[in-house]
Design a protein around this motif. Structure first.
Motif, PDB file in Angstrom:
ATOM      1  N   UNK A  47       0.859  -1.557  -0.299  1.00  0.00           N
ATOM      2  CA  UNK A  47       0.184   0.211   0.097  1.00  0.00           C
ATOM      3  C   UNK A  47       1.060   1.467   0.242  1.00  0.00           C
ATOM      4  N   UNK A  48       1.652   0.779   0.817  1.00  0.00           N
ATOM      5  CA  UNK A  48       3.135   2.085   1.041  1.00  0.00           C
ATOM      6  C   UNK A  48       3.443   2.794  -0.901  1.00  0.00           C
ATOM      7  N   UNK A  49       4.267   1.292  -1.401  1.00  0.00           N
ATOM      8  CA  UNK A  49       4.379   1.976  -2.564  1.00  0.00           C
ATOM      9  C   UNK A  49       3.730   2.339  -3.754  1.00  0.00           C
ATOM     10  N   UNK A  50       2.187   1.935  -3.500  1.00  0.00           N
ATOM     11  CA  UNK A  50       1.573   2.142  -4.825  1.00  0.00           C
ATOM     12  C   UNK A  50       1.607   3.302  -4.625  1.00  0.00           C
ATOM     13  N   UNK A  51       1.268   4.450  -3.354  1.00  0.00           N
ATOM     14  CA  UNK A  51       1.216   5.317  -3.253  1.00  0.00           C
ATOM     15  C   UNK A  51       1.609   6.556  -3.897  1.00  0.00           C
ATOM     16  N   UNK A  52       1.311   7.111  -5.283  1.00  0.00           N
ATOM     17  CA  UNK A  52       2.120   7.903  -5.311  1.00  0.00           C
ATOM     18  C   UNK A  52       1.569   9.577  -4.781  1.00  0.00           C
ATOM     19  N   UNK A  53       2.421  10.068  -4.574  1.00  0.00           N
ATOM     20  CA  UNK A  53       2.078  11.111  -3.730  1.00  0.00           C
ATOM     21  C   UNK A  53       1.362  12.386  -4.528  1.00  0.00           C
ATOM     22  N   UNK A  54       1.895  12.264  -6.132  1.00  0.00           N
ATOM     23  CA  UNK A  54       1.363  13.273  -6.891  1.00  0.00           C
ATOM     24  C   UNK A  54      -0.016  13.565  -7.755  1.00  0.00           C
ATOM     25  N   UNK A  55      -0.435  11.512  -7.708  1.00  0.00           N
ATOM     26  CA  UNK A  55      -1.444  11.393  -7.551  1.00  0.00           C
ATOM     27  C   UNK A  55      -3.044  11.041  -6.819  1.00  0.00           C
ATOM     28  N   UNK A  93      -2.785   6.235   3.932  1.00  0.00           N
ATOM     29  CA  UNK A  93      -3.353   5.535   3.017  1.00  0.00           C
ATOM     30  C   UNK A  93      -3.563   4.044   3.001  1.00  0.00           C
ATOM     31  N   UNK A  94      -2.066   3.690   4.057  1.00  0.00           N
ATOM     32  CA  UNK A  94      -2.436   2.412   4.854  1.00  0.00           C
ATOM     33  C   UNK A  94      -3.753   2.283   5.981  1.00  0.00           C
ATOM     34  N   UNK A  95      -4.103   0.612   5.293  1.00  0.00           N
ATOM     35  CA  UNK A  95      -5.273   0.505   6.149  1.00  0.00           C
ATOM     36  C   UNK A  95      -5.084   0.461   7.376  1.00  0.00           C
ATOM     37  N   UNK A  96      -6.057   1.302   8.550  1.00  0.00           N
ATOM     38  CA  UNK A  96      -5.534   1.602   9.600  1.00  0.00           C
ATOM     39  C   UNK A  96      -6.040  -0.176  10.625  1.00  0.00           C
TER      40      UNK A  96
END
Length: 130
Positions: A47-55, A93-96
Motif C-alpha cells: 500500500x505504501x509502494x502503490x501510493x504516488x504522492x502526486x496523484x 493510505x495504509x489500512x488502519x
C-alpha cells in the motif's frame, strides 16, 4: 468494508497453519502468527509502494481558500503513507488494521518463541539429570 474483508482473509490464511494436535499447539501458533504477521506487513508495504504522492495528494485548488499539500510522510517500519495539507487535514493510505494486527502477531510470535525456548530448556535439563 473491503479492507476488513482482507483482514479476515489474512487471519484465516494464518490460522490455517495452526494445528491443535497434542504436543504441537505451540508450533502451530508460532507458524500461524508468523504467517499472518508477514502477510499483513507485506500488504502494508504494498500500500505504501502503490501510493504516488502526486496523484494521491493533489493540491485542492477548487476550495477557497486554496489548500496546498505541505507534507507527505511515508515509511515501511511501520508501513505508513500520509498526506498533510495546510488546512490541517490529513489522509492515511495504509489500512488502519494493518499495523495493529502486525503488532499483535509479532507479540504472539515472540511469546510463542520464548515459551518454546523455555520448554526446550526444561526438557534438556530434565534429560541431563541423573
Amino acid at each position: 468494508m473491503g479492507s476488513w474483508f482482507l483482514a479476515v482473509l489474512l487471519v484465516a490464511c494464518g490460522l490455517a497453519f495452526v494445528r491443535f494436535h497434542e504436543g504441537r499447539r505451540l508450533v502451530g501458533i508460532i507458524k500461524g502468527s508468523a504467517t499472518t504477521g508477514i502477510l499483513c506487513y507485506v500488504l502494508g508495504c504494498l500500500q505504501v509502494a502503490m501510493t504516488i504522492p502526486a496523484h494521491a495528494c493533489p493540491d485542492q485548488l477548487e476550495l477557497r481558500p486554496m489548500v496546498h499539500l505541505i507534507r507527505y510522510d511515508s515509511g515501511i517500519l511501520p508501513p505508513q503513507a500520509t498526506c498533510h495539507w495546510d488546512n490541517g487535514t490529513q489522509q492515511d493510505f495504509v489500512s488502519g488494521w494493518i499495523n495493529p494486527l502486525t503488532l499483535v502477531c509479532a507479540t504472539v510470535l515472540t511469546a510463542g518463541l520464548v515459551a518454546g525456548f523455555v520448554l526446550a530448556y526444561r526438557r534438556h535439563r530434565k534429560g541431563r539429570t541423573p
